[in-house]
Design an enzyme around this catalytic site. Sequence first.
Site, PDB file in Angstrom:
ATOM      1  N   GLU A 170       1.078  -1.700  -0.484  1.00  0.00           N
ATOM      2  CA  GLU A 170      -0.038  -0.269   0.227  1.00  0.00           C
ATOM      3  C   GLU A 170       1.056   1.199  -0.590  1.00  0.00           C
ATOM      4  O   GLU A 170       1.245   1.660   0.827  1.00  0.00           O
ATOM      5  CB  GLU A 170      -0.627   0.219   1.093  1.00  0.00           C
ATOM      6  CG  GLU A 170      -2.074  -1.177   1.402  1.00  0.00           C
ATOM      7  CD  GLU A 170      -2.529  -1.740   2.296  1.00  0.00           C
ATOM      8  OE1 GLU A 170      -2.745  -0.588   3.161  1.00  0.00           O
ATOM      9  OE2 GLU A 170      -3.238  -2.517   2.954  1.00  0.00           O
ATOM     10  N   GLU A 277      -6.357 -10.812  -0.925  1.00  0.00           N
ATOM     11  CA  GLU A 277      -6.787 -10.873   0.183  1.00  0.00           C
ATOM     12  C   GLU A 277      -7.938 -10.008  -0.028  1.00  0.00           C
ATOM     13  O   GLU A 277      -9.264  -9.577   0.709  1.00  0.00           O
ATOM     14  CB  GLU A 277      -6.529  -9.267   0.810  1.00  0.00           C
ATOM     15  CG  GLU A 277      -5.140  -9.265   0.927  1.00  0.00           C
ATOM     16  CD  GLU A 277      -3.730  -8.284   2.195  1.00  0.00           C
ATOM     17  OE1 GLU A 277      -5.484  -7.157   2.230  1.00  0.00           O
ATOM     18  OE2 GLU A 277      -3.337  -7.119   1.608  1.00  0.00           O
TER      19      GLU A 277
END
Length: 376
Positions: A170, A277
Amino acid sequence: MHLASSLFLLATLPFGFAAGKGKGKGKDNSDVGLDVLAKKAGLKYFGAATDTPGQRERAGLEDKYPEYDRIMWHSPEFGSTTPTNGQKWLFVEPERGVFNFTEGDVVASKARQHGKLLRCHALVWHSQLAPWVEETEWTPEELRKVIVDHITAVAGHYKGQCYAWDVVNEALNEDGTYRESVFYKVLGEEYIKLAFETAAKVDPKAKLYYNDYNLEWPSAKTEGAKRIVKLLKDAKIPIHGVGLQAHLIAEQHPTLDDHIAAIRGFTQLGVEVALTELDIRLKTPATEENLALQREAYKNVVGACVQVCGCVGVTIWDFYDPFSWVPYFFEGEGAPLLWFEDFSKHPAYYGVVEALTNKTRRSKRSISDRRAKLLA
């Protein structure tokens, strides 16, 4: 992606409805298993993240643990796993130079014991970061040493055990620019190169991934992730994959074509792709309508992975709704996984089955070609 906390209370659907026994359920392949179907379709794995032993902290669910463990470790549903939280900086190095691998080791040991691939997560991330890293005024030289020391210790501890590492997690804003993390503020994009270079030296056999959310359709953010791939490749620093977290929303999910375009955009750069995820949240309490949308969304994203040769596997972010992080971060939303609280299956489970079995009906040549590329 995030740290889950205690049990959330979700209105329970009638068993038959929850199990997907209504319209469009499809054949029950529970005796086959998602990982078995995924491998028949040419994928390397279908897996689930787990927070073992963190799940043990959820008061009131003690009677659920045996069935959870049976599905997670003893069924053919999952061929890989990821420690949801146990390898993150906050937990493994809470104080500088003081390491605690307990939670990550539990998952790694169980994966080894039950013959499952281990995807490791995540070496450098701005969130769930130990306060001593975030709150210190670092010089560039000092922060470089902190990054190198952390990766050397953590990746070194798990050397040879991880199929892949999410090395940097991220690093991007939604517009594709770099997130103003402590790492970027001090080192700029150099920290990304340093992290991958160090991980490659410490565990040269692990696949090294950049991992992020909202990369599942073409956007400015996907272009930013491509820039990271090119940055590393231009510097001759290994990067093997891009992880599409795939935290999606049932009521506004991307199309199959959107997913395919995004995945191909990365594979064309010479890296593999994985859904790392996957969960698809919906407004709660769940209804027949939004469960049908969730089923379609799961089918689209898994189907896209199956259809693009460079997409190697799928990991759902746990499989059991009561253990999901979603309700703690998105008020009024939940039920994002494939098993309800009573362990009956979402209709979305059968959407995944359909996505995987459609691929198995293709020619043996296409599947063999795909497997050859995975082994290359």
